[in-house]
Design a protein around this motif. Structure first.
Motif, PDB file in Angstrom:
ATOM      1  N   ASN A 271       0.840  -1.192   0.000  1.00  0.00           N
ATOM      2  CA  ASN A 271       0.000   0.000   0.000  1.00  0.00           C
ATOM      3  C   ASN A 271       0.877   1.245   0.000  1.00  0.00           C
ATOM      4  N   LEU A 272       0.430   2.251  -0.706  1.00  0.00           N
ATOM      5  CA  LEU A 272       1.171   3.504  -0.808  1.00  0.00           C
ATOM      6  C   LEU A 272       0.280   4.643  -0.341  1.00  0.00           C
ATOM      7  N   ARG A 273       0.852   5.553   0.425  1.00  0.00           N
ATOM      8  CA  ARG A 273       0.068   6.696   0.903  1.00  0.00           C
ATOM      9  C   ARG A 273      -0.489   7.471  -0.290  1.00  0.00           C
ATOM     10  N   PRO A 274      -1.734   7.912  -0.206  1.00  0.00           N
ATOM     11  CA  PRO A 274      -2.326   8.636  -1.352  1.00  0.00           C
ATOM     12  C   PRO A 274      -1.609   9.946  -1.672  1.00  0.00           C
ATOM     13  N   SER A 275      -0.878  10.495  -0.708  1.00  0.00           N
ATOM     14  CA  SER A 275      -0.164  11.751  -0.962  1.00  0.00           C
ATOM     15  C   SER A 275       1.120  11.556  -1.751  1.00  0.00           C
ATOM     16  N   ILE A 276       1.542  10.279  -1.914  1.00  0.00           N
ATOM     17  CA  ILE A 276       2.778   9.991  -2.645  1.00  0.00           C
ATOM     18  C   ILE A 276       2.411   9.427  -4.013  1.00  0.00           C
ATOM     19  N   THR A 277       2.657  10.206  -5.045  1.00  0.00           N
ATOM     20  CA  THR A 277       2.404   9.802  -6.431  1.00  0.00           C
ATOM     21  C   THR A 277       3.662  10.099  -7.246  1.00  0.00           C
ATOM     22  N   PRO A 278       3.841   9.441  -8.400  1.00  0.00           N
ATOM     23  CA  PRO A 278       5.037   9.697  -9.207  1.00  0.00           C
ATOM     24  C   PRO A 278       5.223  11.177  -9.522  1.00  0.00           C
ATOM     25  N   GLY A 279       6.389  11.692  -9.205  1.00  0.00           N
ATOM     26  CA  GLY A 279       6.689  13.109  -9.423  1.00  0.00           C
ATOM     27  C   GLY A 279       6.593  13.948  -8.168  1.00  0.00           C
ATOM     28  N   THR A 280       6.056  13.391  -7.076  1.00  0.00           N
ATOM     29  CA  THR A 280       5.929  14.143  -5.826  1.00  0.00           C
ATOM     30  C   THR A 280       7.306  14.391  -5.220  1.00  0.00           C
ATOM     31  N   VAL A 281       7.515  15.601  -4.736  1.00  0.00           N
ATOM     32  CA  VAL A 281       8.765  15.937  -4.057  1.00  0.00           C
ATOM     33  C   VAL A 281       8.638  15.503  -2.601  1.00  0.00           C
ATOM     34  N   LEU A 282       9.584  14.690  -2.146  1.00  0.00           N
ATOM     35  CA  LEU A 282       9.587  14.173  -0.783  1.00  0.00           C
ATOM     36  C   LEU A 282      10.741  14.747   0.008  1.00  0.00           C
ATOM     37  N   ILE A 283      10.570  14.809   1.329  1.00  0.00           N
ATOM     38  CA  ILE A 283      11.642  15.225   2.236  1.00  0.00           C
ATOM     39  C   ILE A 283      12.112  13.987   2.983  1.00  0.00           C
ATOM     40  N   LEU A 284      13.388  13.678   2.888  1.00  0.00           N
ATOM     41  CA  LEU A 284      13.937  12.500   3.558  1.00  0.00           C
ATOM     42  C   LEU A 284      14.163  12.795   5.030  1.00  0.00           C
ATOM     43  N   LEU A 285      13.765  11.844   5.884  1.00  0.00           N
ATOM     44  CA  LEU A 285      13.885  12.022   7.333  1.00  0.00           C
ATOM     45  C   LEU A 285      14.931  11.108   7.960  1.00  0.00           C
ATOM     46  N   ALA A 286      15.527  10.212   7.190  1.00  0.00           N
ATOM     47  CA  ALA A 286      16.498   9.272   7.752  1.00  0.00           C
ATOM     48  C   ALA A 286      17.553   8.964   6.703  1.00  0.00           C
ATOM     49  N   GLY A 287      18.661   8.402   7.166  1.00  0.00           N
ATOM     50  CA  GLY A 287      19.734   8.042   6.254  1.00  0.00           C
ATOM     51  C   GLY A 287      20.753   9.148   6.109  1.00  0.00           C
ATOM     52  N   ARG A 288      21.758   8.883   5.325  1.00  0.00           N
ATOM     53  CA  ARG A 288      22.841   9.856   5.153  1.00  0.00           C
ATOM     54  C   ARG A 288      22.403  11.087   4.368  1.00  0.00           C
ATOM     55  N   HIS A 289      21.260  11.020   3.667  1.00  0.00           N
ATOM     56  CA  HIS A 289      20.761  12.162   2.890  1.00  0.00           C
ATOM     57  C   HIS A 289      19.555  12.815   3.553  1.00  0.00           C
ATOM     58  N   LYS A 290      19.393  12.618   4.857  1.00  0.00           N
ATOM     59  CA  LYS A 290      18.214  13.196   5.531  1.00  0.00           C
ATOM     60  C   LYS A 290      18.234  14.719   5.447  1.00  0.00           C
ATOM     61  N   GLY A 291      17.054  15.280   5.281  1.00  0.00           N
ATOM     62  CA  GLY A 291      16.921  16.726   5.133  1.00  0.00           C
ATOM     63  C   GLY A 291      16.893  17.170   3.690  1.00  0.00           C
ATOM     64  N   LYS A 292      17.206  16.271   2.764  1.00  0.00           N
ATOM     65  CA  LYS A 292      17.214  16.643   1.348  1.00  0.00           C
ATOM     66  C   LYS A 292      15.844  16.421   0.730  1.00  0.00           C
ATOM     67  N   ARG A 293      15.569  17.199  -0.301  1.00  0.00           N
ATOM     68  CA  ARG A 293      14.320  17.027  -1.055  1.00  0.00           C
ATOM     69  C   ARG A 293      14.618  16.209  -2.298  1.00  0.00           C
ATOM     70  N   VAL A 294      13.799  15.206  -2.537  1.00  0.00           N
ATOM     71  CA  VAL A 294      14.022  14.294  -3.663  1.00  0.00           C
ATOM     72  C   VAL A 294      12.728  14.130  -4.449  1.00  0.00           C
ATOM     73  N   VAL A 295      12.861  13.571  -5.649  1.00  0.00           N
ATOM     74  CA  VAL A 295      11.714  13.332  -6.526  1.00  0.00           C
ATOM     75  C   VAL A 295      11.377  11.846  -6.491  1.00  0.00           C
ATOM     76  N   PHE A 296      10.127  11.529  -6.231  1.00  0.00           N
ATOM     77  CA  PHE A 296       9.671  10.143  -6.201  1.00  0.00           C
ATOM     78  C   PHE A 296       9.413   9.668  -7.622  1.00  0.00           C
ATOM     79  N   LEU A 297      10.017   8.515  -7.981  1.00  0.00           N
ATOM     80  CA  LEU A 297       9.879   7.980  -9.336  1.00  0.00           C
ATOM     81  C   LEU A 297       8.829   6.881  -9.418  1.00  0.00           C
ATOM     82  N   LYS A 298       8.976   5.825  -8.580  1.00  0.00           N
ATOM     83  CA  LYS A 298       8.018   4.724  -8.597  1.00  0.00           C
ATOM     84  C   LYS A 298       8.210   3.884  -7.345  1.00  0.00           C
TER      85      LYS A 298
END
Length: 210
Positions: free
Chosen positions: A58-85
């Protein structure tokens, strides 16, 4: 009644010597066990949980291909990324793009991202078919057996990006950058994706609209 169907007695009467022992006593034919089980009947352990490979993705309805996400964990936390699939494992495939904020193609669980209302039209972006869960799995190299004098001379294995990943990263980044350049607010998007997310005083995430 036939002899086979008759029940064998569980007690046998034996004579006991001695004046004050009663003369006879009933004794069990088969001894009882010294230790008793904690339960009369053992329970059958049945697992009603499905294995992870059979879980629904299941995928949250707010996350669709092309949505810009903010990472909260990992070495790249705090960065904005583009969701592909979404991959078969349920993890999200995202990219920085790498040219803007240094975040390459990577997988992340959806519980570690914040979905923003910013969205790109990535219908024209084609992700290579080989980019799947196996694509991100690292191969463990077999350690050679030590010989005399080689115990302290072994070097720690360092991860290096192969040419295949570099080619795929450049291919996906080029397509996303073209999409951003076609957007009327391209200057704001370039700065938005390149900037780190942070909170200052009197800013509360539960009161913010991303």
């Amino acid at each position: 009644m036939p002899a086979a169907s008759q029940k064998k007695p569980s007690f046998v009467t034996k004579k006991i010597g001695g004046e004050k022992n009663g003369g006879e006593r009933k004794v069990r034919v088969s001894r009882l066990p010294r230790f008793y089980p904690t339960e009369d009947k053992g329970r059958k352990l049945r697992s009603h949980k499905k294995p992870f490979s059979h879980h629904k993705r299941n995928l949250r309805p707010s996350i669709t291909p092309g949505t810009v996400l903010i990472l909260l964990a990992g070495r790249h936390k705090g960065k904005r990324v583009v969701f592909l699939k979404q991959l078969k494992s349920g993890l999200l495939l995202v990219t920085g793009p790498y040219h803007l904020n240094g975040c390459p193609l990577r997988r992340i669980n959806q519980i570690y991202v914040i979905a923003t209302k910013t969205k790109l039209d990535i219908k024209s972006v084609k992700v290579p078919e080989r980019v799947n869960d196996e694509y991100f799995r690292r191969l463990k190299s077999k350690k050679p057996k030590h010989t005399e004098g080689d115990i302290f001379n072994t070097k720690k294995e360092v991860y290096a990006v192969n040419d295949e990943r570099k080619e795929d990263q450049a291919n996906v980044d080029r397509q996303i950058l073209e999409v951003i350049r076609k957007n009327p607010e391209k200057k704001l998007l370039f700065g938005y994706l390149g900037a780190m997310f942070s909170l200052s005083n009197n800013q509360f995430p539960h009161k913010m609209v991303f």
